[in-house]
Structure formats: C-alpha cells, structure tokens
Design an enzyme around this catalytic site. Structure first.
Site, PDB file in Angstrom:
ATOM      1  N   GLY A 183      42.880 -13.052  38.067  1.00 17.67           N
ATOM      2  CA  GLY A 183      43.747 -11.874  38.071  1.00 17.67           C
ATOM      3  C   GLY A 183      45.199 -12.279  38.201  1.00 17.67           C
ATOM      4  N   SER A 184      46.060 -11.736  37.323  1.00 12.51           N
ATOM      5  CA  SER A 184      47.475 -12.141  37.322  1.00 12.51           C
ATOM      6  C   SER A 184      48.406 -10.989  37.625  1.00 12.51           C
ATOM      7  CB  SER A 184      47.848 -12.750  35.964  1.00 12.51           C
ATOM      8  OG  SER A 184      47.940 -11.741  34.968  1.00 12.51           O
ATOM      9  N   ILE A 187      49.419  -9.656  43.328  1.00 10.82           N
ATOM     10  CA  ILE A 187      48.722 -10.394  44.381  1.00 10.82           C
ATOM     11  C   ILE A 187      48.303 -11.776  43.891  1.00 10.82           C
ATOM     12  CG2 ILE A 187      46.644 -10.453  45.820  1.00 10.82           C
ATOM     13  CD1 ILE A 187      46.803  -7.392  45.953  1.00 10.82           C
ATOM     14  N   GLY A 188      47.684 -11.834  42.728  1.00 10.99           N
ATOM     15  CA  GLY A 188      47.239 -13.117  42.197  1.00 10.99           C
ATOM     16  C   GLY A 188      48.382 -14.076  41.948  1.00 10.99           C
ATOM     17  N   GLU A 206      43.374 -14.533  33.373  1.00  9.50           N
ATOM     18  CA  GLU A 206      43.728 -13.116  33.167  1.00  9.50           C
ATOM     19  C   GLU A 206      42.960 -12.568  31.970  1.00  9.50           C
ATOM     20  OE1 GLU A 206      44.625  -9.517  33.056  1.00  9.50           O
ATOM     21  OE2 GLU A 206      45.562 -10.620  34.710  1.00  9.50           O
ATOM     22  N   HIS A 445      82.357  -9.695  42.829  1.00 12.16           N
ATOM     23  CA  HIS A 445      82.323 -11.009  42.194  1.00 12.16           C
ATOM     24  C   HIS A 445      82.616 -12.083  43.230  1.00 12.16           C
ATOM     25  CE1 HIS A 445      82.945 -14.129  39.141  1.00 12.16           C
ATOM     26  NE2 HIS A 445      84.029 -14.485  39.834  1.00 12.16           N
TER      27      HIS A 445
END
Length: 466
Positions: A183-184, A187-188, A206, A445
């Site tokens: 799983g991507s 969490i993974g 995945e 900046h």
C-alpha cells in the site's frame, strides 16, 4: 438525564467535540476503552512524526559534507528512537487528560454499547475496572474511529511478528533489514520513508497505477522518482496474490505486468486502507444505516436515529484527524442551535515522507472532470533562494485556478516542509481567494513560501524567477 452529551471515543474527533460541547455549556461525558487521544495521538499521527523526525535527522547526518561539516561516523539506537516516539505520545495523552479536567468533562473508561432509549439511545458501558454503568443523555456522538483493513484470503493479517499494521510498525524491537510495504498511501509511504532512512531495504507494492494515488498525477510521479532516488523500490501496479510467513521472514507473491514475482523480506507492513469501528455497538438493532463499514450520516452528522450522531473516520472519508475535529465542532454547534462551522471548507492532506507531500482541493484532472477550464501554475524549489540555501531544492508547487472565475480550486506541493506551507492555500480557498488576491499578497523573502506566490503568478503568465 445523566448528561446533555455523551461522546463515544476520545480521538481527535471525540475529545475536540467534548471540549466544544463543554464550552457551549453542555454537561458532557466521554467514553474511551483505551488511551485518551485515540489512535491518532497514541498510535498514529503523532508517534509516527516523532519516528520520521529521527529518521530525517539521521539521514541528514549522512549529508553533512554538503554543508561543509563533518563528524566521525554515525549510528542510532533503535530502542531509544522508539522510546522517544512513545514519550511524545505519552506527553500529549497526558495533555488530553488535563483538558478533560479543565473543561469538567467526565471520562468513563470502558467499552460502550448502545440500546434503545429516549431522547437518545442509552449508553451501556462495560467498565475497564469491572462492572457496568448505564448512561443517558439528550445527545450521543459516535467517534469510534477506524482500524487497518486486512485481507485474510491472501494472508494479509497482522500477527505482531512478521506482518505488521501501523501499530506494530511503531514499536518493533529492531528495524528490519528487508521490509515490504503493501500500500502506497500516506501511511505506507511514511513507514517506507522512515525505515529507509535508517538503512532498511524497502519495497513498496501498490495495486493502483501510481503511488500516492489520491494526489495530483504530477506530484505522484515526482514522489515516485524522489523515493527511488533514496533507494526505495516499487512494484506498481501489482496485485498481491499471497503472503506466506516463515520463522525467518515473509514471502509475498505478486503479479505485475502479467508476470509473477515473489518478494522476500523480514517483515511486511499492511497499509491498504481502513474499516470503520462499527461492530458490537448495537447499531444494527437501532436501525443505523451502515455502508462499507461506515455509518451513513447527513451533513450535520445525524444518523437518522433520534439523538444519535457520528463524526470522523467512522463516518467515512477523508480519514484525517483534522477532518474529524472539524466535523465534531460542526456537529455539536448544530446540536446547540448555532450557525455551524463551514463544512465546505477545503481539507488539506499531508504525507510526512522525505520529501513531504501536501495538497488541498482539486487536482488538475479533477478540475477538468468537473467541467472547469483550469489555469495551472508551477514553480520549482530548485530556483528558490531559501531552498538553495537550505540544500532542499527537490520538488515544486502547483496551483490550479478556475479559468473563468479566477478562483483557486486546488494546490499541490512536494518538497521540504510543504506540510506546513499548504495551510496558506487552504486559508486562501476558505476565504474564496482568486488569483488577484494571491498575486497581490506580499510573501516574505527569502522563504520557501515564495514558490506559492510564483506558482500563482505562473498560472497567468506572470512568473518572475524562471
């Protein structure tokens, strides 16, 4: 009535709802079967960030030469890395306890079950200390959260030893030498990033065509390239056919591009979605509608059962702590008869990997699907002065505007600390800003946030520094 409001579950949705309830003058109780703060605080959002911070610092030590610095060697004590993470969680758990006392919210330690009652269901609590207690309130709010999805048919079931969910991945005895992440999503990818930072050999599998599939496609592709550069391997898209365990490790049989392959590792992490905690609550007997493990609600959290509401992960996606808190505040303000908080406010999403990923609103593809004529701007950090000075030039900012109205409808980032920067675009969208307001805003900046300004300018052909 024992209480005006009872909340079941003390995660970011539940405890925030309880605090707002008390602020509104309601006599409030919260029922929690485990730790105050729920999964997010104790076993999710917070301790993972502590681990990731340790990983980031350790990884930076390997690049000191880029900054003209040097040290003699580097090493880590994994036990102390985990210990620090647990101390961070414990500190915040204690903080939630303090907030409950401050707002005079009664905390009932036990497991709740609902029974028919009036004007709201009765809450029967099996107390952790033994015995039971029946509570009655005018309003009951479910905030029971969710848990990791498992797939017994393919062996994707945690055992605490060789197959982990996020919970086991937080407190192992040692970092695995070879890790397979299935799983991507956020969490993974976060666990893949952490363990890779400590030197683990990591492979991510995945099923969908690209990693971080909910993100804008450009960001997804850039993340894939960046993670591969750090040594993370991917199998995308790939289907997991079977996971087998042995005394020494795991084997994951996958199919990618019509070809079979077996991946070998010490441990596998299962990170393939979540399911709502709806079991053993008595919801079916009350007539609560449940779809795909989540409670069906109206826009105010109402379940259709008198006096019963649901918020957060148990009520459906997006499964995010800040979404749960926002829903809870909206729900309790609706109960109080106040003009409720804006439920149409955009919800940012963040992945705390290295590099970080953050987004809010529509992707470019989603904008086109909705019939908009998007004007898209981009600005890379490689030409941002602060990013160059920091040595953090990877990534970019992407903006998506409605070509007809000029409204900002989406923003997507990948790079250092973009999870902090995304809130600027979330605020702009909540205030219904157009390109005119963003382009007229003065950005300090040198900052990395100047890339946000430049990306807004670029969408209209006015970019200054490329």
């Amino acid at each position: 009535m024992d209480f005006d409001v009872i909340i079941i579950g003390s995660g970011p949705g539940g405890y925030v709802t309880a605090i707002r309830s008390a602020q509104l003058g309601f006599k409030t109780a919260i029922v929690e079967r485990a730790e105050l703060g729920g999964i997010c605080l104790n076993w999710g959002c917070i301790p993972t960030k502590a681990l990731l911070r340790s990983g980031d610092v350790y990884e930076q030590l390997g690049h000191l030469g880029d900054y003209g610095l040097a040290i003699e060697g580097r090493s880590y004590d994994f036990g102390k890395v985990v210990e620090r993470s647990r101390k961070v969680a414990a500190q915040l758990n204690s903080g939630v306890g303090f907030l409950m006392k401050k707002h005079k919210i009664e905390v009932v330690a036990g497991t709740a079950r609902l029974e028919k009652g009036s004007p709201a269901p009765k809450v029967v609590v099996a107390l952790n200390a033994g015995g039971s207690r029946t509570l009655q309130a005018k309003h009951v709010v479910l905030a029971t959260g969710a848990r990791a999805r498992t797939f017994p048919e393919t062996g994707l079931v945690p055992d605490g030893e060789r197959v982990w969910t996020y919970r086991e991945a937080l407190v192992p005895k040692a970092a695995p030498k070879k890790l397979i992440v299935i799983g991507s999503g956020a969490i993974g990818i976060e666990f893949a990033s952490f363990y890779r930072a400590l030197g683990s050999e990591v492979t991510v599998v995945e099923m969908l065509p690209r990693i971080l599939p909910v993100e804008d496609e450009e960001v997804s592709k850039a993340a894939h390239k960046a993670f591969e550069k750090r040594g993370i391997q991917f199998r995308v898209p790939a289907n997991v056919k079977k996971l087998s365990k042995s005394k020494n490790g795991v084997s994951v049989e996958i199919e990618a591009g019509g070809k079979a392959e077996t991946l070998e590792g010490d441990v596998a992490i299962v990170a393939v979605g979540i399911v709502g905690n709806v079991e053993d609550l008595g919801l079916e007997a009350l007539g609560v509608k449940i779809e795909r493990t989540h409670v069906v609600t109206d826009r105010h959290g109402g379940t259709g059962v008198a006096g019963l509401y649901a918020i957060g992960d148990v009520a459906g996606p997006p499964w995010l702590a800040h979404k749960a808190s926002h829903e809870g505040v909206h729900c309790i303000e609706h109960i109080a008869g106040l003009p409720p908080s804006n439920l149409t406010a955009p919800i940012p999403g963040c992945t705390y990997s290295n590099p970080q990923v953050a987004s809010v609103g529509l992707t470019e593809a989603q904008a086109k699907e909705k019939g908009l004529e998007p004007k898209v701007g981009r600005f890379p950090f490689r030409v941002n002065g602060k990013a160059i000075a920091m040595g953090e030039t990877e990534g970019f900012v992407k903006t998506v505007f409605d070509g007809k109205t000029g409204a900002l409808v989406g923003a997507h980032m990948i790079g250092a600390e973009v999870t902090e920067m995304i809130q600027g675009f979330a605020l702009a969208m909540t205030l219904e800003a157009t390109e005119a307001e963003l382009q007229a805003t003065v950005f300090p900046h040198p900052t990395m946030s100047e890339a946000m300004h430049e990306a807004s300018l670029d969408a209209y052909g006015r970019v200054l520094h490329i």
